[in-house]
Design a protein around this motif. Structure first.
Motif, mmCIF file in Angstrom:
data_model
loop_
_atom_site.group_PDB
_atom_site.id
_atom_site.type_symbol
_atom_site.label_atom_id
_atom_site.label_comp_id
_atom_site.label_asym_id
_atom_site.label_seq_id
_atom_site.Cartn_x
_atom_site.Cartn_y
_atom_site.Cartn_z
ATOM 1 N N ARG A 1 -0.954 4.462 -11.085
ATOM 2 C CA ARG A 1 -1.728 3.797 -10.037
ATOM 3 C C ARG A 1 -3.045 4.557 -9.929
ATOM 4 O O ARG A 1 -3.077 5.707 -9.493
ATOM 5 C CB ARG A 1 -0.974 3.820 -8.703
ATOM 6 N N THR B 1 -2.470 0.322 -12.995
ATOM 7 C CA THR B 1 -2.700 -0.547 -11.849
ATOM 8 C C THR B 1 -3.836 0.048 -11.021
ATOM 9 O O THR B 1 -3.794 1.223 -10.646
ATOM 10 C CB THR B 1 -1.434 -0.655 -10.978
ATOM 11 N N HIS C 1 -6.143 0.644 -7.783
ATOM 12 C CA HIS C 1 -6.036 0.602 -6.326
ATOM 13 C C HIS C 1 -7.368 1.046 -5.753
ATOM 14 O O HIS C 1 -7.783 2.182 -5.949
ATOM 15 C CB HIS C 1 -4.917 1.516 -5.832
ATOM 16 N N SER D 1 -7.202 4.695 3.067
ATOM 17 C CA SER D 1 -7.092 4.058 1.750
ATOM 18 C C SER D 1 -6.268 4.919 0.804
ATOM 19 O O SER D 1 -5.533 4.400 -0.044
ATOM 20 C CB SER D 1 -8.483 3.801 1.157
ATOM 21 N N ALA E 1 -2.652 3.988 -1.034
ATOM 22 C CA ALA E 1 -2.463 4.150 -2.472
ATOM 23 C C ALA E 1 -1.286 5.055 -2.786
ATOM 24 O O ALA E 1 -0.594 4.873 -3.790
ATOM 25 C CB ALA E 1 -3.735 4.709 -3.104
#
Length: 584
Positions: free
Chosen positions: A340, A360, A362, A371, A375
């Motif tokens: 991520r 992925t 984020h 934020s 994540a």
């Protein structure tokens, strides 16, 4: 889906990963994406056909799993989809990426409790809470807990201590005894010593009131001789032999008349409230199920062993579009980890390139804790690196960002934090951007996080500034003395060591390692360039200009142990190999 399949009874190597059809939930069932699967000692016995029952082959072992509900079968509330749950199965099916469970067995996981801890407590917590409730240790009583460094034993130490009892922790190794003491055992003893029961009598000044017998065999038989007349014997294990038969003079404690799901739910809630701490001894990828079984059988694991299927093996990588973060992301993806990537601009070319590799994206900012929290929620590990800082304002920002990441990793119970610092940060260098990383290191240490500190030295990429000389000759102009060797590291090798740490947490958690791949003089740097490019190259020493970093390089500099590092990672890149990769 991928699953660990047992086709023949035998040793740990009888377990092998195979591709199997995805299971489908039937009426009254749900499909769970297995983020964590628990491993029990009984499963090692079943694998070897020495267990209390026999599994029909081929089989996928594993009875306890945790993860989100992916789909529901007929008659099941559809709102369960997406819920984090733990559940027992029908005795098999857990060592897989997907598992089907009965909807009425599901136990919701409290917010903030990591799935690793929830699965650890599914069986062990239920057992410990039930045993403690039935034996009911009272304030001032002496309680002996066998296998006190194990999963159930460690929980019983905590529960008995919380009840006001005085706990003797019996375990077979110094490490396990130290762990039992850290959980609240007032005294510890090695039950492999022939006179261990005499040691207990002498230490407590007489008999004990309660024995939690999780071993059985000769250990359990000896342990119950320590009980006073009428003392309570709670037998629940047979790892050391047959289940202990209670002597008529003691009281055999049974199992409480309580739904096991309620006991497990109570254990989860105690853990979420910080009143019960499960012991996770080993975390293994699905492919290492055989290694996990071998470790359990060798009695070297302190606590519960877990499997993390690849779909749930997610690492949050900060600085993912940068030099270090990008290398770490690629190394993790190559090893089957899910990445991520924390990025400020998902539409940037670097971010899109990561996404094409399988990461992925984020969207987030290290200056925006909310934020970062979003994540980080649900990940197994975090790679923490902050942008290079130079000014006082930038250095303060770097520390703030590093501290925020560490604090959130603690709050969200991240299983492993890998922090990229700098070589020499542990020494008093007088260099601002070394001191900032040292401050983050100290904060991580103060939180007692499961962490690895990597201290990379001078980046080889810094020397790519000389890749395109303006004239017919390349001049390596650096403030190094002619005979001074500078240790260098390639970003690819930072990625390797970070991935190694996540792959083998038992060996890497707690380590602080300065990492380098080469050590060259200025003249040797120039010679490597000339061999690779064919362009005449020479080294030209420069004054430091009073810059503290270059003065430190001349005084002492980096001190990575290259010989040891090359033994751990024989493919460490030399500077010449690095140039050939980048320039040819």
């Amino acid at each position: 889906m991928r699953a660990v399949v047992l086709r023949e009874y035998g040793g740990p190597d009888s377990l092998a990963v195979e591709e199997l059809p995805d299971p489908v939930p039937g009426p009254g069932q749900v499909l769970i994406e297995v983020a964590v699967a628990g491993i029990t000692f009984v499963e090692t016995q079943l694998r070897a056909d020495r267990g209390p029952r026999r599994v029909e082959l081929p089989a996928v072992l594993g009875n306890g799993v945790g993860g989100p509900v992916l789909a529901v079968g007929e008659g099941v509330d559809e709102t369960l989809t997406g819920t984090r749950v733990v559940s027992t199965l029908d005795g098999t099916g857990g060592y897989a990426e997907l598992a089907v469970a009965a909807a009425d067995r599901l136990i919701p996981v409290p917010d903030g409790l990591p799935l690793e801890e929830a699965v650890t407590l599914l069986a062990d917590g239920r057992t410990a809470v039930g045993l403690a409730r039935a034996a009911a240790p009272r304030p001032g009583e002496w309680v002996l807990v066998e296998a006190a460094g194990g999963g159930v034993g460690g929980l019983l130490v905590q529960l008995a201590s919380a009840a006001g009892a005085r706990v003797v922790g019996a375990a077979s190794s110094a490490a396990k005894r130290r762990h039992a003491a850290s959980l609240g055992a007032e005294l510890t003893v090695d039950y492999t010593d022939p006179d261990w029961t005499d040691q207990v009598r002498a230490a407590v000044g007489g008999p004990v009131d309660v024995v939690f017998d999780g071993v059985g065999g000769s250990i359990g038989t000896a342990a119950q001789t320590l009980l006073r007349d009428g003392g309570r014997l709670s037998s629940y294990g047979m790892a050391g032999g047959a289940m202990t038969t209670a002597d008529p003079r003691v009281t055999q404690v049974g199992w409480p008349e309580t739904d096991p799901r309620d006991l497990a739910q109570e254990a989860l809630e105690l853990a979420a409230a910080g009143r019960l701490r499960p012991t996770i001894g080993g975390v293994f990828p699905l492919e290492s199920a055989a290694e996990a079984h071998a470790a359990i059988e060798s009695r070297t694991v302190t606590g519960k062993s877990l499997l993390l299927p690849a779909r749930a093996r997610t690492i949050l990588v900060t600085g993912a579009t940068g030099n270090q973060g990008g290398a770490v992301s690629r190394a993790l993806l190559d090893r089957g980890w899910a990445v991520r990537a924390l990025v400020r601009d998902p539409d940037s070319a670097a971010a899109r390139a990561l996404a094409e590799l399988g990461a992925t994206l984020h969207r987030g900012d290290l200056d925006d804790p909310s934020s970062v929290r979003a994540a980080m929620t649900g990940v197994h590990g975090v790679f923490s690196v902050q942008p290079f800082a130079w000014t006082e304002e930038e250095l303060a920002r770097e520390v703030r960002q590093g501290v925020t990441l560490a604090d959130l990793a603690g709050e969200l119970h991240v299983a492993h934090l890998v922090y990229s610092s700098v070589g020499g940060a542990e020494r008093d260098t007088g260099i601002g951007h070394f001191a900032s990383k040292a401050a983050v290191e100290r904060h991580i240490a103060g939180l007692r996080l499961p962490a690895t500190i990597l201290r990379p030295v001078f980046f080889m990429t810094n020397l790519l500034a000389y890749a395109d000389p303006p004239g017919g000759e390349r001049v390596i102009a650096l403030p190094f003395t002619p005979g001074q060797r500078m240790q260098l590291i390639a970003a690819e090798d930072i990625g390797h060591f970070a991935a190694e740490a996540f792959d083998d947490p038992r060996r890497w958690i707690g380590r602080q390692v300065e990492i380098a791949g080469d050590a060259l003089t200025g003249a040797e740097i120039a010679a490597a360039y000339e061999r690779v490019t064919g362009t005449p190259s020479r080294f030209e020493p420069q004054p430091t200009g009073g810059e503290r970093m270059y003065e430190w390089f001349r005084e002492s500099g980096y001190q990575a142990d290259l010989d040891t590092l090359r033994k751990e990672h024989p493919a460490l890149l030399s500077f010449e190999s690095f140039l050939r990769r980048r320039l040819t």
